[in-house]
Design a protein around this motif. Structure first.
Motif, PDB file in Angstrom:
ATOM      1  N   ASP A 140     -15.791  -7.027  13.075  1.00 20.15           N
ATOM      2  CA  ASP A 140     -15.151  -8.342  13.202  1.00 20.15           C
ATOM      3  C   ASP A 140     -15.538  -9.290  12.070  1.00 20.15           C
ATOM      4  OD1 ASP A 140     -13.770  -7.563  15.396  1.00 20.15           O
ATOM      5  OD2 ASP A 140     -14.901  -8.753  16.850  1.00 20.15           O
ATOM      6  N   GLY A 141     -15.576  -8.762  10.854  1.00 18.40           N
ATOM      7  CA  GLY A 141     -15.812  -9.603   9.692  1.00 18.40           C
ATOM      8  C   GLY A 141     -17.253  -9.971   9.441  1.00 18.40           C
ATOM      9  N   GLU A 142     -18.184  -9.346  10.158  1.00 22.27           N
ATOM     10  CA  GLU A 142     -19.601  -9.643   9.976  1.00 22.27           C
ATOM     11  C   GLU A 142     -20.369  -8.351   9.698  1.00 22.27           C
ATOM     12  OE1 GLU A 142     -20.662 -12.627   9.786  1.00 22.27           O
ATOM     13  OE2 GLU A 142     -18.929 -13.714  10.612  1.00 22.27           O
ATOM     14  N   ASP A 143     -21.517  -8.498   9.029  1.00 17.74           N
ATOM     15  CA  ASP A 143     -22.365  -7.339   8.762  1.00 17.74           C
ATOM     16  C   ASP A 143     -22.818  -6.693  10.068  1.00 17.74           C
ATOM     17  OD1 ASP A 143     -22.151  -7.940   6.125  1.00 17.74           O
ATOM     18  OD2 ASP A 143     -24.157  -8.781   5.907  1.00 17.74           O
ATOM     19  N   TYR A 144     -22.825  -5.369  10.073  1.00 10.87           N
ATOM     20  CA  TYR A 144     -23.324  -4.636  11.242  1.00 10.87           C
ATOM     21  C   TYR A 144     -24.562  -3.834  10.831  1.00 10.87           C
ATOM     22  CZ  TYR A 144     -23.559  -1.330  15.115  1.00 10.87           C
ATOM     23  OH  TYR A 144     -24.005  -0.559  16.169  1.00 10.87           O
ATOM     24  N   VAL A 145     -24.379  -2.743  10.091  1.00 12.24           N
ATOM     25  CA  VAL A 145     -25.528  -2.013   9.554  1.00 12.24           C
ATOM     26  C   VAL A 145     -25.228  -1.645   8.104  1.00 12.24           C
ATOM     27  CG1 VAL A 145     -26.185  -1.076  11.806  1.00 12.24           C
ATOM     28  CG2 VAL A 145     -24.700   0.258  10.282  1.00 12.24           C
ATOM     29  N   ALA A 146     -26.278  -1.402   7.332  1.00 12.01           N
ATOM     30  CA  ALA A 146     -26.126  -1.003   5.932  1.00 12.01           C
ATOM     31  C   ALA A 146     -27.237  -0.034   5.571  1.00 12.01           C
ATOM     32  CB  ALA A 146     -26.156  -2.227   5.018  1.00 12.01           C
ATOM     33  N   LEU A 147     -26.938   0.860   4.655  1.00 10.47           N
ATOM     34  CA  LEU A 147     -27.933   1.819   4.186  1.00 10.47           C
ATOM     35  C   LEU A 147     -28.611   1.286   2.931  1.00 10.47           C
ATOM     36  CD1 LEU A 147     -29.265   4.650   4.226  1.00 10.47           C
ATOM     37  CD2 LEU A 147     -27.342   5.447   2.807  1.00 10.47           C
ATOM     38  N   ASP A 148     -29.924   1.172   2.978  1.00 12.85           N
ATOM     39  CA  ASP A 148     -30.709   0.865   1.786  1.00 12.85           C
ATOM     40  C   ASP A 148     -30.969   2.200   1.095  1.00 12.85           C
ATOM     41  OD1 ASP A 148     -32.738   0.395  -0.088  1.00 12.85           O
ATOM     42  OD2 ASP A 148     -33.579  -1.257   1.098  1.00 12.85           O
ATOM     43  N   VAL A 149     -30.176   2.489   0.062  1.00 13.66           N
ATOM     44  CA  VAL A 149     -30.236   3.806  -0.570  1.00 13.66           C
ATOM     45  C   VAL A 149     -31.586   4.043  -1.238  1.00 13.66           C
ATOM     46  CG1 VAL A 149     -29.168   5.305  -2.287  1.00 13.66           C
ATOM     47  CG2 VAL A 149     -27.742   3.818  -0.883  1.00 13.66           C
TER      48      VAL A 149
END
Length: 334
Positions: A140-149
């Motif tokens: 819904d247009g907001e950050d959820y999860v992200a991978l720190d590579v």
């Protein structure tokens, strides 16, 4: 991710990406899944691939075909891999239906229109050889999860994402796979598509001298050239002239080629007393234009040349953001 996903609240499929030339290149895939009552003509699922901000393919749940968006992609679509990537998008489409349902439960949403988006890919600098991967998910247009590579772990900014990050961070085999993908395979594909694009786009510049009126600056306009490296020099009586010169930046054209200008602002009598030449060097070739070849508004045959050139200079590049899925292993399952 914040800037990208915040725009998704208003515009889901077409997002402005400024294309600024540099030695860095970006290869990005974006998946968008919409749940609930959708707007007519907007598919439930879409996938787009971009290279340096330009769309190179497109897939959605209505057409159910992977469509190339650049002429130079024809070589790629003739191979077996193109069929394989179409099938990948079909699988991701089914997986994302499950993912967005789970997300709605995590955020306590029982109805309404909601979106899930994943954007991943890699960047590569052809001068330094440095590369960097990224993998980001939004709801819904907001950050959820992200991978720190670099750290090889998932992070989240919201409480609802803790369950997912814990689960994915415990899958070390998957994380190692992603590390190899972003460090090697993704970069290899980026370089492969750059080569396909270069063969198709390699072109010599079209050079023109443009002037609004007798007392206006004379613009040396080089356009439709590829690759982007170009040198524009003004010569006065055979010698390099750098005074009263305004050198512009390299800008992109809509077809993937580039343009650049250099303006010379001198009094009309200087043109009469001296010989000025614009010299453009590109890929070992030299192109010259003299004062006799100036196009200006006083000549009806060239009345629209300057206006057209100015429009091309300021026209923004609007591209459809979509997904490129070169990543075979599906990590979107919860």
């Amino acid at each position: 991710m914040n800037g990208f996903l915040s725009k998704m609240k208003l515009i889901i499929f077409f997002i402005y990406i400024p294309f600024v030339y540099s030695a860095s290149h970006a290869f990005i895939t974006t998946y968008t899944e919409i749940n609930g009552q959708t707007i007519a003509g907007i598919p439930e699922f879409s996938a787009v691939t971009t290279l340096d901000g330009r769309q190179i393919d497109y897939y959605d749940s209505e057409i159910k075909m992977l469509i190339p968006k650049q002429d130079w992609m024809k070589e790629f679509i003739s191979g077996d891999r193109f069929k394989e990537y179409t099938e990948i998008r079909e699988r991701v489409q089914q997986t994302n239906k499950i993912n967005i349902t789970v997300l709605m439960q995590q955020f306590s949403h029982s109805h309404g229109v909601h979106t899930y988006q994943r954007m991943y890919g890699c960047g590569w600098d052809d001068e330094t050889g440095a590369s960097e991967g990224f993998d980001q998910h939004g709801y819904d247009g907001e950050d959820y999860v992200a991978l720190d590579v670099k750290q090889l772990r998932y992070i989240t900014a919201v409480q609802q994402g803790v369950i997912t990050t814990n689960k994915w961070n415990n899958d070390r085999a998957q994380l190692e796979f992603l590390k190899q993908y972003y460090q090697h395979e993704c970069v290899n594909w980026l370089q492969h598509f750059l080569k396909l694009r270069k063969v198709d786009l390699e072109r010599a510049p079209e050079v023109s001298l443009l002037q609004k009126g007798p007392s206006s600056p004379v613009v040396c306009h080089a356009t439709s050239f590829y690759p982007s490296e170009v040198t524009i020099t003004w010569l006065k009586n055979g010698q390099e002239h750098h005074e009263d010169v305004d050198l512009g930046e390299v800008l992109p054209n809509e077809d993937g080629t580039f343009q650049k200008t250099s303006s010379l602002n001198i009094p009309p009598d200087e043109w009469e007393k001296n010989q000025f030449v614009c010299e453009v060097q590109h890929q070992g070739r030299t192109f010259r234009k003299t004062v006799d070849e100036i196009k200006n508004n006083t000549k009806s045959v060239h009345c629209c040349g300057f206006i057209e050139a100015v429009i091309r200079l300021v026209l923004p590049v609007l591209v459809g953001v979509a997904t490129v899925n070169i990543l075979v292993y599906d990590i979107t399952s919860y």
